[in-house]
Write a protein that holds these residues in place. Structure first.
Motif, PDB file in Angstrom:
ATOM      1  N   CYS A 278      16.206  28.093  12.895  1.00  0.00           N
ATOM      2  CA  CYS A 278      16.926  27.837  11.643  1.00  0.00           C
ATOM      3  C   CYS A 278      17.196  26.338  11.485  1.00  0.00           C
ATOM      4  CB  CYS A 278      18.257  28.595  11.626  1.00  0.00           C
ATOM      5  SG  CYS A 278      18.060  30.392  11.703  1.00  0.00           S
ATOM      6  N   ASP A 279      16.811  25.793  10.341  1.00  0.00           N
ATOM      7  CA  ASP A 279      17.052  24.370  10.077  1.00  0.00           C
ATOM      8  C   ASP A 279      18.490  24.206   9.604  1.00  0.00           C
ATOM      9  OD1 ASP A 279      17.081  21.728   9.419  1.00  0.00           O
ATOM     10  OD2 ASP A 279      15.258  21.745   8.212  1.00  0.00           O
ATOM     11  N   LEU A 280      19.351  23.777  10.499  1.00  0.00           N
ATOM     12  CA  LEU A 280      20.776  23.673  10.208  1.00  0.00           C
ATOM     13  C   LEU A 280      21.198  22.270   9.780  1.00  0.00           C
ATOM     14  CD1 LEU A 280      22.166  25.706  13.258  1.00  0.00           C
ATOM     15  CD2 LEU A 280      21.555  26.551  10.981  1.00  0.00           C
ATOM     16  N   SER A 281      20.324  21.264  10.021  1.00  0.00           N
ATOM     17  CA  SER A 281      20.724  19.872   9.788  1.00  0.00           C
ATOM     18  C   SER A 281      20.027  19.207   8.609  1.00  0.00           C
ATOM     19  CB  SER A 281      20.450  19.037  11.051  1.00  0.00           C
ATOM     20  OG  SER A 281      21.158  19.550  12.148  1.00  0.00           O
ATOM     21  N   GLY A 282      18.803  19.613   8.312  1.00  0.00           N
ATOM     22  CA  GLY A 282      18.061  18.985   7.228  1.00  0.00           C
ATOM     23  C   GLY A 282      18.674  19.318   5.877  1.00  0.00           C
ATOM     24  N   PRO A 283      18.552  18.412   4.903  1.00  0.00           N
ATOM     25  CA  PRO A 283      19.120  18.700   3.570  1.00  0.00           C
ATOM     26  C   PRO A 283      18.417  19.876   2.918  1.00  0.00           C
ATOM     27  CG  PRO A 283      17.752  16.714   3.512  1.00  0.00           C
ATOM     28  CD  PRO A 283      17.895  17.095   4.949  1.00  0.00           C
ATOM     29  N   PRO A 284      19.144  20.930   2.541  1.00  0.00           N
ATOM     30  CA  PRO A 284      18.517  22.088   1.890  1.00  0.00           C
ATOM     31  C   PRO A 284      18.048  21.724   0.488  1.00  0.00           C
ATOM     32  CG  PRO A 284      20.894  22.299   1.834  1.00  0.00           C
ATOM     33  CD  PRO A 284      20.595  21.084   2.666  1.00  0.00           C
ATOM     34  N   ARG A 285      17.054  22.432  -0.007  1.00  0.00           N
ATOM     35  CA  ARG A 285      16.626  22.244  -1.390  1.00  0.00           C
ATOM     36  C   ARG A 285      17.655  22.901  -2.319  1.00  0.00           C
ATOM     37  NH1 ARG A 285      11.652  20.173  -2.131  1.00  0.00           N
ATOM     38  NH2 ARG A 285      10.152  20.215  -0.425  1.00  0.00           N
ATOM     39  N   ARG A 286      17.565  22.549  -3.585  1.00  0.00           N
ATOM     40  CA  ARG A 286      18.499  23.137  -4.558  1.00  0.00           C
ATOM     41  C   ARG A 286      18.345  24.653  -4.625  1.00  0.00           C
ATOM     42  NH1 ARG A 286      17.643  21.473  -9.768  1.00  0.00           N
ATOM     43  NH2 ARG A 286      15.779  20.277  -9.370  1.00  0.00           N
ATOM     44  N   SER A 287      17.111  25.122  -4.455  1.00  0.00           N
ATOM     45  CA  SER A 287      16.886  26.576  -4.474  1.00  0.00           C
ATOM     46  C   SER A 287      17.566  27.259  -3.289  1.00  0.00           C
ATOM     47  CB  SER A 287      15.386  26.870  -4.461  1.00  0.00           C
ATOM     48  OG  SER A 287      14.753  26.250  -3.354  1.00  0.00           O
ATOM     49  N   ASP A 288      17.695  26.549  -2.158  1.00  0.00           N
ATOM     50  CA  ASP A 288      18.402  27.121  -1.007  1.00  0.00           C
ATOM     51  C   ASP A 288      19.887  27.295  -1.322  1.00  0.00           C
ATOM     52  OD1 ASP A 288      16.047  27.079   0.540  1.00  0.00           O
ATOM     53  OD2 ASP A 288      16.401  25.000   1.136  1.00  0.00           O
ATOM     54  N   LEU A 289      20.454  26.320  -2.022  1.00  0.00           N
ATOM     55  CA  LEU A 289      21.870  26.426  -2.393  1.00  0.00           C
ATOM     56  C   LEU A 289      22.105  27.633  -3.294  1.00  0.00           C
ATOM     57  CD1 LEU A 289      22.775  22.685  -3.183  1.00  0.00           C
ATOM     58  CD2 LEU A 289      22.907  23.906  -1.000  1.00  0.00           C
ATOM     59  N   LYS A 290      21.172  27.859  -4.192  1.00  0.00           N
ATOM     60  CA  LYS A 290      21.295  29.003  -5.107  1.00  0.00           C
ATOM     61  C   LYS A 290      21.259  30.316  -4.329  1.00  0.00           C
ATOM     62  CE  LYS A 290      19.284  30.885  -9.362  1.00  0.00           C
ATOM     63  NZ  LYS A 290      18.223  30.693 -10.388  1.00  0.00           N
ATOM     64  N   GLN A 291      20.437  30.360  -3.279  1.00  0.00           N
ATOM     65  CA  GLN A 291      20.340  31.593  -2.489  1.00  0.00           C
ATOM     66  C   GLN A 291      21.603  31.847  -1.681  1.00  0.00           C
ATOM     67  OE1 GLN A 291      16.497  32.986  -0.812  1.00  0.00           O
ATOM     68  NE2 GLN A 291      15.850  30.852  -1.056  1.00  0.00           N
ATOM     69  N   PHE A 292      22.308  30.781  -1.299  1.00  0.00           N
ATOM     70  CA  PHE A 292      23.547  30.960  -0.533  1.00  0.00           C
ATOM     71  C   PHE A 292      24.727  31.345  -1.418  1.00  0.00           C
ATOM     72  CE2 PHE A 292      21.630  28.893   3.189  1.00  0.00           C
ATOM     73  CZ  PHE A 292      22.257  29.606   4.215  1.00  0.00           C
ATOM     74  N   ALA A 293      24.649  31.063  -2.719  1.00  0.00           N
ATOM     75  CA  ALA A 293      25.781  31.281  -3.619  1.00  0.00           C
ATOM     76  C   ALA A 293      26.338  32.705  -3.598  1.00  0.00           C
ATOM     77  CB  ALA A 293      25.387  30.873  -5.044  1.00  0.00           C
ATOM     78  N   PRO A 294      25.508  33.759  -3.587  1.00  0.00           N
ATOM     79  CA  PRO A 294      26.077  35.121  -3.611  1.00  0.00           C
ATOM     80  C   PRO A 294      26.937  35.455  -2.394  1.00  0.00           C
ATOM     81  CG  PRO A 294      23.739  35.155  -4.169  1.00  0.00           C
ATOM     82  CD  PRO A 294      24.033  33.789  -3.664  1.00  0.00           C
ATOM     83  N   TYR A 295      26.819  34.688  -1.321  1.00  0.00           N
ATOM     84  CA  TYR A 295      27.553  34.994  -0.096  1.00  0.00           C
ATOM     85  C   TYR A 295      28.904  34.279  -0.042  1.00  0.00           C
ATOM     86  CZ  TYR A 295      22.926  36.660   1.130  1.00  0.00           C
ATOM     87  OH  TYR A 295      21.718  37.315   1.115  1.00  0.00           O
ATOM     88  N   ALA A 296      29.186  33.415  -1.028  1.00  0.00           N
ATOM     89  CA  ALA A 296      30.470  32.707  -1.071  1.00  0.00           C
ATOM     90  C   ALA A 296      31.535  33.620  -1.674  1.00  0.00           C
ATOM     91  CB  ALA A 296      30.328  31.424  -1.876  1.00  0.00           C
ATOM     92  N   ARG A 297      32.601  33.885  -0.906  1.00  0.00           N
ATOM     93  CA  ARG A 297      33.669  34.757  -1.392  1.00  0.00           C
ATOM     94  C   ARG A 297      34.576  34.029  -2.387  1.00  0.00           C
ATOM     95  NH1 ARG A 297      34.636  39.251   1.957  1.00  0.00           N
ATOM     96  NH2 ARG A 297      32.623  39.939   2.775  1.00  0.00           N
ATOM     97  N   ASP A 298      34.709  32.724  -2.198  1.00  0.00           N
ATOM     98  CA  ASP A 298      35.558  31.929  -3.078  1.00  0.00           C
ATOM     99  C   ASP A 298      34.757  31.527  -4.316  1.00  0.00           C
ATOM    100  OD1 ASP A 298      36.794  29.488  -4.240  1.00  0.00           O
ATOM    101  OD2 ASP A 298      38.208  29.721  -2.572  1.00  0.00           O
ATOM    102  N   GLU A 299      35.349  31.769  -5.494  1.00  0.00           N
ATOM    103  CA  GLU A 299      34.641  31.472  -6.741  1.00  0.00           C
ATOM    104  C   GLU A 299      34.337  29.981  -6.873  1.00  0.00           C
ATOM    105  OE1 GLU A 299      35.046  32.243 -11.573  1.00  0.00           O
ATOM    106  OE2 GLU A 299      36.671  32.821 -10.201  1.00  0.00           O
ATOM    107  N   ILE A 300      35.220  29.124  -6.365  1.00  0.00           N
ATOM    108  CA  ILE A 300      34.988  27.676  -6.444  1.00  0.00           C
ATOM    109  C   ILE A 300      33.758  27.295  -5.626  1.00  0.00           C
ATOM    110  CG2 ILE A 300      35.937  25.407  -5.851  1.00  0.00           C
ATOM    111  CD1 ILE A 300      38.717  26.488  -6.466  1.00  0.00           C
ATOM    112  N   ASP A 301      33.655  27.853  -4.427  1.00  0.00           N
ATOM    113  CA  ASP A 301      32.485  27.588  -3.578  1.00  0.00           C
ATOM    114  C   ASP A 301      31.216  28.065  -4.263  1.00  0.00           C
ATOM    115  OD1 ASP A 301      34.162  26.554  -1.710  1.00  0.00           O
ATOM    116  OD2 ASP A 301      34.023  28.226  -0.292  1.00  0.00           O
ATOM    117  N   ARG A 302      31.281  29.271  -4.802  1.00  0.00           N
ATOM    118  CA  ARG A 302      30.103  29.860  -5.438  1.00  0.00           C
ATOM    119  C   ARG A 302      29.659  29.020  -6.641  1.00  0.00           C
ATOM    120  NH1 ARG A 302      31.867  34.467  -5.444  1.00  0.00           N
ATOM    121  NH2 ARG A 302      32.758  34.669  -7.536  1.00  0.00           N
ATOM    122  N   LYS A 303      30.602  28.605  -7.456  1.00  0.00           N
ATOM    123  CA  LYS A 303      30.256  27.797  -8.633  1.00  0.00           C
ATOM    124  C   LYS A 303      29.712  26.430  -8.234  1.00  0.00           C
ATOM    125  CE  LYS A 303      33.283  29.895 -12.116  1.00  0.00           C
ATOM    126  NZ  LYS A 303      34.425  29.682 -13.051  1.00  0.00           N
TER     127      LYS A 303
END
Length: 575
Positions: A278-303
């Motif tokens: 798992c690449d934990l240190s490299g900058p994720p692409r914008r599409s990676d951020l979008k994929q992580f959004a559904p797992y954020a419980r806090d609405e601020i984090d998700r937005k």
């Protein structure tokens, strides 16, 4: 097989289209029987994709001379083989904003073309109503996942995943082996704040898979730092010592087949999964951020994740993620700590840890049981005051003598001419010296063992900042000179005078001799280093060929391209 013959015949079709391939009034063919058979085969394949609708988006980098050539080739080739292009080609530039280029093309070109061609108005309306209904729901559900995790208990060994289930893009995980480091030393002067390391790796116990040729590439599989791995596991509540197997989730929407669906081999521990895959240190692409959004419980984090993943959030993404050197580990532990993600879902959305490639700096003839590499340690300051280190160079820097690195061999494009009497021109500033060192070792060995036959000249162009700081392998280069292997050594110390001096400047000063070596003595040219340096050297060579070959710049470029096709002009460059 049919596809291969069709693509190959594109060039044959072009060849015959430019000739008179018809019959004369007397009925005599203007082409031979052999050519006629070839033309028939080409014409048969001219329509073998006539039931295919297609469009192409190419991935490239404008720093490279042949920007997006493969995408352009496929776009033209598919049409020549009968395919119907439904949308103009899109070109993505990884040196700028690859995802932004794709999104712009997708929204303004691809979707309108697909809708016009395939979607009826009533179907589009029904889909919009369905989507609106789903969005109205208040219960968040996890995205579909193509994997399922089976945790192993009571000492169970677990079933080893077969190669058929592993993605072909992940084959390096299975090909690599652990080899011990037997030598390592710093090549720069202690007064230089930077670091360039020489490392020797013992491959004697893995000669069946680690045999190499001079100046091949060594693939290194890096590891995440243990502190980062532990922080991620703590944030996501993973047990690092828990063993598991990864299986295809046949109930998933994405899992149409169980073949080539798994991203890495198991069983393994969660610790090994996070450390190695798992690449934990490299900058994720914008599409990676979008994929992580559904797992954020806090609405601020998700937005925040969705905002930075959008076209409108490009500037924020660049500032807060790319320029700040923020990785997935930072996101789940600091930026968006409300993320809760089951292991199989984390494996799905987290980018894979990719191998890094280093051109081998040793001769396989002189050092058949060890591989030498030369690498600069990438280190830069972060906005928060910390330090960011390149993942692989930082990993290698921390490997002590006697410890192991996980590696595999990949073919390179550097191949010495079989005719030992032919000269070689070597251009490798900085760590680009690596394959040149290997080639000089090989040429030295050939001179010493090749009898009285004539041996071609070896000319090296090397550059660095200052002679007393980062003139790496200076002792070896001087030794090659003394023994007669290195015929000429041209050194560019860029910071030792008021104006910058680089290797291309020294090459231009030797223009007449360079032309003589290339044209009269059939010299090979090898270039290794940064993309911009490679482009500057290419332009300098074109100017030399144009001037001394008395031809236009366009013809000079064509001349250089012919050398490349013949394996006499080889570049290995990185951005």
């Amino acid at each position: 097989m049919k596809g291969k013959s069709g693509i190959a015949n594109i060039y044959k079709l072009d060849h015959f289209n430019k000739r008179d391939s018809g019959l004369s009034d007397a009925g005599n063919s203007s082409i031979s029987l052999d050519e006629s058979a070839t033309l028939d085969a080409a014409l048969r394949d001219m329509y073998f994709l006539n039931d295919l609708d297609y469009c192409v988006f190419g991935l490239g980098n404008k720093q490279y001379e042949h920007y997006n050539n493969m995408g352009r080739f496929m776009d033209a080739a598919l049409q020549k083989c009968g395919g119907s292009r439904i949308a103009p080609i899109g070109l993505g530039d990884d040196d700028d904003d690859l995802e932004g280029d794709f999104e712009t093309w997708k929204d303004s070109v691809l979707w309108p073309a697909l809708k016009e061609r395939y979607v009826k108005e009533e179907d589009a309306l029904a889909a919009a109503v369905s989507a609106s209904t789903k969005e109205g729901g208040s219960v968040a559900t996890l995205p579909s996942c193509p994997y399922r995790v089976e945790y192993l208990t009571n000492g169970s060994a677990g079933q080893v995943a077969s190669q058929d289930t592993i993605q072909t893009s992940s084959k390096h995980y299975s090909l690599s082996v652990d080899c011990p480091v037997v030598t390592r030393r710093e090549l720069r002067d202690p007064s230089d704040p930077g670091s360039t390391v020489h490392m020797e790796i013992d491959i004697s116990k893995h000669m069946d898979v680690m045999k190499y040729q001079t100046a091949d590439n060594l693939g290194v599989l890096p590891k995440n730092d243990s502190s980062i791995v532990e922080a991620v596991a703590s944030a996501l509540k993973y047990d690092l010592d828990q063993r598991f197997t990864l299986q295809p989730n046949t109930q998933s929407d994405e899992a149409a087949s169980t073949k080539h669906t798994l991203p890495f081999p198991t069983p393994c521990t969660v610790r090994e999964c996070l450390t190695r895959y798992c690449d934990l240190s490299g900058p994720p692409r914008r599409s990676d951020l979008k994929q992580f959004a559904p797992y954020a419980r806090d609405e601020i984090d998700r937005k925040a994740l969705l905002r930075m993943s959008s076209k409108e959030g490009k500037a924020e993404y660049k500032e807060k993620i790319v320029e700040a050197h923020v990785g997935i580990a930072d996101i789940v532990t600091k930026l968006c700590p409300s993320i809760v993600c089951p292991l199989e879902h984390f494996i799905m959305v987290c980018p894979r840890l990719q191998p890094r490639y280093y051109t081998i700096s040793s001769s396989s003839t002189v050092h058949p049981k060890t591989i030498h590499i030369t690498f600069a340690v990438l280190e830069t300051a972060k906005k928060d005051g910390g330090k960011f280190k390149g993942l692989c160079s930082g990993h290698l820097e921390g490997v002590p003598k006697g410890d192991v690195v996980r590696v595999f061999v990949r073919d390179s494009t550097f191949r010495l001419p079989k005719q030992v009497e032919r000269p070689v021109i070597l251009i490798g500033p900085g760590t680009g010296i690596a394959p040149m060192r290997a080639i000089l070792q090989e040429r030295s060995h050939i001179r010493k063992t090749g009898g009285k036959e004539k041996h071609g000249a070896n000319i090296l162009y090397f550059g660095c900042k200052q002679r007393n700081l980062d003139y790496i392998y200076s002792d070896e280069l001087e030794s090659f000179q003394e023994e007669g292997t290195l015929s000429e050594l041209h050194l560019a110390f860029s910071r030792e005078q008021d104006h910058k001096v680089y290797v291309q400047h020294l090459l231009a000063k030797q223009s007449a001799e360079t032309w003589r070596l290339i044209h009269d003595e059939k010299a090979s040219i090898f270039v290794c280093g940064a993309v911009q340096m490679g482009a500057d050297v290419d332009h300098t060579l074109q100017a030399i060929i144009s001037e001394h070959g008395e031809m236009s710049r366009e013809k000079a470029k064509a001349y250089l391209n012919k050398l490349a096709l013949a394996g006499r002009f080889v570049n290995e460059l990185w951005s």
